[in-house]
Scaffold this motif. Structure first.
Motif, PDB file in Angstrom:
ATOM      1  N   ASP A 125       0.880  -1.389  -0.134  1.00  0.00           N
ATOM      2  CA  ASP A 125       0.147  -0.058  -0.095  1.00  0.00           C
ATOM      3  C   ASP A 125       0.788   1.387   0.026  1.00  0.00           C
ATOM      4  O   ASP A 125       0.322   2.448  -0.460  1.00  0.00           O
ATOM      5  N   GLN A 126       2.168   1.049   0.325  1.00  0.00           N
ATOM      6  CA  GLN A 126       2.855   2.320   0.442  1.00  0.00           C
ATOM      7  C   GLN A 126       2.519   3.461   1.109  1.00  0.00           C
ATOM      8  O   GLN A 126       2.717   4.643   0.680  1.00  0.00           O
ATOM      9  N   VAL A 127       1.905   3.199   2.193  1.00  0.00           N
ATOM     10  CA  VAL A 127       1.688   4.467   2.933  1.00  0.00           C
ATOM     11  C   VAL A 127       2.761   5.273   3.362  1.00  0.00           C
ATOM     12  O   VAL A 127       2.416   6.538   3.311  1.00  0.00           O
ATOM     13  N   VAL A 128       3.960   4.507   3.535  1.00  0.00           N
ATOM     14  CA  VAL A 128       4.876   5.467   4.179  1.00  0.00           C
ATOM     15  C   VAL A 128       5.256   6.385   3.010  1.00  0.00           C
ATOM     16  O   VAL A 128       5.707   7.629   3.380  1.00  0.00           O
ATOM     17  N   LEU A 129       5.148   6.116   1.899  1.00  0.00           N
ATOM     18  CA  LEU A 129       5.431   6.945   0.545  1.00  0.00           C
ATOM     19  C   LEU A 129       4.162   7.705   0.153  1.00  0.00           C
ATOM     20  O   LEU A 129       4.225   8.040  -0.977  1.00  0.00           O
ATOM     21  N   ALA A 130       3.238   7.418   0.809  1.00  0.00           N
ATOM     22  CA  ALA A 130       1.718   8.104   0.437  1.00  0.00           C
ATOM     23  C   ALA A 130       1.983   9.303  -0.077  1.00  0.00           C
ATOM     24  O   ALA A 130       2.525  10.084   0.725  1.00  0.00           O
ATOM     25  N   PRO A 131       1.179   9.905  -1.324  1.00  0.00           N
ATOM     26  CA  PRO A 131       1.618  11.315  -1.471  1.00  0.00           C
ATOM     27  C   PRO A 131       0.640  12.036  -0.779  1.00  0.00           C
ATOM     28  O   PRO A 131      -0.230  11.604   0.029  1.00  0.00           O
ATOM     29  N   GLU A 132       1.095  13.220  -0.583  1.00  0.00           N
ATOM     30  CA  GLU A 132       0.468  14.297   0.331  1.00  0.00           C
ATOM     31  C   GLU A 132      -0.959  14.302   0.396  1.00  0.00           C
ATOM     32  O   GLU A 132      -1.750  14.631   1.102  1.00  0.00           O
ATOM     33  N   GLU A 133      -1.478  14.133  -1.054  1.00  0.00           N
ATOM     34  CA  GLU A 133      -2.734  14.317  -1.419  1.00  0.00           C
ATOM     35  C   GLU A 133      -3.621  13.449  -0.496  1.00  0.00           C
ATOM     36  O   GLU A 133      -4.608  13.849  -0.179  1.00  0.00           O
ATOM     37  N   GLU A 189       4.319  15.694   8.925  1.00  0.00           N
ATOM     38  CA  GLU A 189       5.419  16.828   9.196  1.00  0.00           C
ATOM     39  C   GLU A 189       6.187  17.213   8.065  1.00  0.00           C
ATOM     40  O   GLU A 189       6.510  18.308   8.038  1.00  0.00           O
ATOM     41  N   SER A 190       6.694  16.237   7.177  1.00  0.00           N
ATOM     42  CA  SER A 190       7.453  16.737   6.305  1.00  0.00           C
ATOM     43  C   SER A 190       6.779  17.385   5.207  1.00  0.00           C
ATOM     44  O   SER A 190       7.326  18.177   4.357  1.00  0.00           O
ATOM     45  N   SER A 191       5.481  17.216   5.166  1.00  0.00           N
ATOM     46  CA  SER A 191       4.563  17.822   4.054  1.00  0.00           C
ATOM     47  C   SER A 191       3.818  19.131   4.548  1.00  0.00           C
ATOM     48  O   SER A 191       3.077  19.544   3.565  1.00  0.00           O
ATOM     49  N   GLY A 192       4.232  19.389   5.892  1.00  0.00           N
ATOM     50  CA  GLY A 192       3.180  20.514   6.118  1.00  0.00           C
ATOM     51  C   GLY A 192       1.982  20.463   6.711  1.00  0.00           C
ATOM     52  O   GLY A 192       1.567  21.470   6.893  1.00  0.00           O
ATOM     53  N   LEU A 193       1.391  19.213   6.789  1.00  0.00           N
ATOM     54  CA  LEU A 193       0.115  18.906   7.014  1.00  0.00           C
ATOM     55  C   LEU A 193       0.002  19.012   8.526  1.00  0.00           C
ATOM     56  O   LEU A 193      -1.353  18.703   8.949  1.00  0.00           O
ATOM     57  N   ILE A 194       0.946  18.989   9.299  1.00  0.00           N
ATOM     58  CA  ILE A 194       0.845  18.528  10.476  1.00  0.00           C
ATOM     59  C   ILE A 194       0.029  19.478  11.378  1.00  0.00           C
ATOM     60  O   ILE A 194      -0.667  19.396  12.305  1.00  0.00           O
ATOM     61  N   GLY A 195       0.033  20.751  10.781  1.00  0.00           N
ATOM     62  CA  GLY A 195      -0.739  21.888  11.602  1.00  0.00           C
ATOM     63  C   GLY A 195      -2.244  21.567  11.556  1.00  0.00           C
ATOM     64  O   GLY A 195      -2.968  21.610  12.414  1.00  0.00           O
ATOM     65  N   GLU A 196      -2.489  21.277  10.431  1.00  0.00           N
ATOM     66  CA  GLU A 196      -4.145  21.061  10.006  1.00  0.00           C
ATOM     67  C   GLU A 196      -4.385  19.695  10.678  1.00  0.00           C
ATOM     68  O   GLU A 196      -5.644  19.855  11.411  1.00  0.00           O
ATOM     69  N   LEU A 197      -3.847  18.787  10.684  1.00  0.00           N
ATOM     70  CA  LEU A 197      -4.027  17.515  11.303  1.00  0.00           C
ATOM     71  C   LEU A 197      -4.228  17.825  12.812  1.00  0.00           C
ATOM     72  O   LEU A 197      -5.027  17.430  13.367  1.00  0.00           O
ATOM     73  N   THR A 198      -3.224  18.555  13.401  1.00  0.00           N
ATOM     74  CA  THR A 198      -3.317  18.831  14.939  1.00  0.00           C
ATOM     75  C   THR A 198      -4.326  19.500  15.161  1.00  0.00           C
ATOM     76  O   THR A 198      -5.128  19.008  16.261  1.00  0.00           O
TER      77      THR A 198
END
Ligand code: C2E
Ligand code: CA
Ligand code: CA
Length: 402
Positions: A125-133, A189-198
């Protein structure tokens, strides 16, 4: 089309062959290695999707092997086989993570076909590499939710009582099922989505606390804050606003910040943490003992709790060094007027030992695993009964000791 590869490392050729067969049945190409000789070359392959490895190899020890892997590839997930003491792999996992490896699972030997198939499905499933989208979509659909793990008090006035819960993120993926945070928080964290997620998780957590309040429970909630958002100057105001809107007192919310995160840039962190503290939130320093903070920094930052990392707690019944570290950390916490919380408590022996050491609260599978919000009432009822019998056992033990 060329197939994705899985690297299998085990000095026992029959195990290698067995794993390789399941691997091929799962649609991957298997690369088998019974020694560490040319592993570095294999690691260069762009088709490599997963590494499964025994850590007991005759030609290099587990630590050496993990260092070798981390030196070449940290983007490929690693699963560990373990044949002996179920505790040892936990230490190995912790070490692997500390040097940047993505340890996805530890498989107990003898290996089962079902466990391997499940592991290999995950690699596909490659979640580790999952695209940011994909992650972005999940966040917007609220597929990432908190599970709640109880924190239990050890203090005389409310011994055995649930003081609150730590919220731990779980991605409820529509196809892959529940995905653990180690597999998507780094991506967030690396894709900058962490703020929205938190923000989304805090919102959800606050709704739960509001519901607990309505049911007359005084439980608090701890939320993990990534070091990446400790740079966000708007954080304190935003959390305060969300709490006010949900009707939750800030003192019911603890923000857990890892030791290494808090210490990366202490001056900057200090400003944000102080503002959170002034607004009435509690702060907890997480994974303590694994980072490199100086005592001066610890003294200067406004924490109210110190969480002792599970890697030490898990060793306290058989390693004297771990006992010394845990006792020292509890004393340190108390001398700085912080509450000491031990995490990763799995057994009655660890529980009793921490009680003797004067720890203030504990968290771990022994009391309860992280669970979805709807399971909490049934767990709390069961804990009520179980904690009484544990208290009785502790009393008998204390009487027998002396
Ligand atoms: P952490 O904050 O140190 O969380 C404790 C981890 O230990 C959790 O793993 C928990 O399930 C596990 N654990 C608890 N008790 C026991 C036990 O008795 N034995 C063992 N072996 N393990 C135990 P989990 O849920 O997989 O979370 C892993 C890490 O992911 C967390 O470590 C935290 O750093 C991060 N994380 C989780 N949720 C969030 C989140 O919402 N935001 C951020 N930024 N990070 C998160
Ligand atoms: Ca935590
Ligand atoms: Ca922790």
């Amino acid at each position: 089309m060329q197939r994705s590869e899985i690297l299998i490392i085990d000095d026992d050729p029959s195990i290698c062959r067995f794993v390789a067969r399941v691997c091929r049945d799962s649609g991957f190409e298997a690369i088998e290695r019974t020694d560490c000789a040319d592993i570095e070359t294999v690691l260069q392959s762009s088709r490599l999707k997963l590494i499964v490895t025994d850590l007991q190899m005759p030609d290099c020890d587990g630590i050496e092997l993990m260092r070798l892997l981390a030196g070449v590839r940290t983007d490929v997930p690693v699963a560990i086989f373990s044949g002996f003491d179920p505790r040892a792999p936990n230490t190995a996992e912790a070490f692997g993570r500390s040097i940047g490896l993505q340890i996805v699972e530890t498989l107990q030997k003898p290996l089962s076909v079902a466990a391997l198939k499940r592991l290999f499905r995950g690699a596909g499933d490659q979640v580790v590499l999952a695209p940011e989208e994909e992650l972005q979509r999940a966040i917007r659909n609220h597929e990432v939710r908190l599970h709640f793990q109880p924190k239990v008090s050890f203090r005389a006035e409310d011994f055995g009582r649930v003081v609150g819960f730590e919220g731990l993120a779980r991605w409820h993926h529509p196809v892959q099922g529940v995905i653990s945070p180690d597999r998507f928080i780094p991506l967030a964290e690396s894709s900058g989505l962490i703020g929205e997620l938190t923000d989304d998780l805090i919102q959800y957590g606050l709704e739960q606390v509001a519901e607990w309040q309505r049911n007359g429970e005084t439980w608090s909630l701890a939320i993990n804050i990534s070091p990446h958002i400790l740079e966000d100057r708007g954080l304190a105001d935003r959390i305060a606003q969300l709490a006010a809107r949900a009707g939750v007192e800030p003192s019911r919310i603890t923000l857990e910040i890892t030791e290494s995160g808090a210490m990366a840039d202490p001056t900057r962190t200090m400003e944000i943490l102080t503002r959170l503290r002034l607004k009435g939130f509690k702060l907890s320093i997480d994974d303590f003992g694994t980072g490199f903070s100086s005592l001066v920094q610890l003294y200067n930052l406004p924490f109210s709790e110190l969480k002792i990392d599970k890697s030490f707690v898990m060793d306290i019944d058989d390693r004297e060094e771990a006992q010394v570290i845990v006792r020292t950390l509890i004393d340190l916490a108390h001398n700085l007027s912080l509450q000491a919380c031990a995490e990763g408590v799995e057994t009655m022996a660890e529980w009793s030992q921490l009680l003797d050491y004067g720890c203030d609260r504990i968290q771990g599978y022994f009391a309860g695993r992280p669970m979805p919000a709807e399971d909490i009432p049934a767990w709390a009822e069961e804990w009520e009964t179980r904690s009484k019998s544990i208290t009785d056992m502790d009393r008998q033990r204390a009487a027998a000791d002396g």
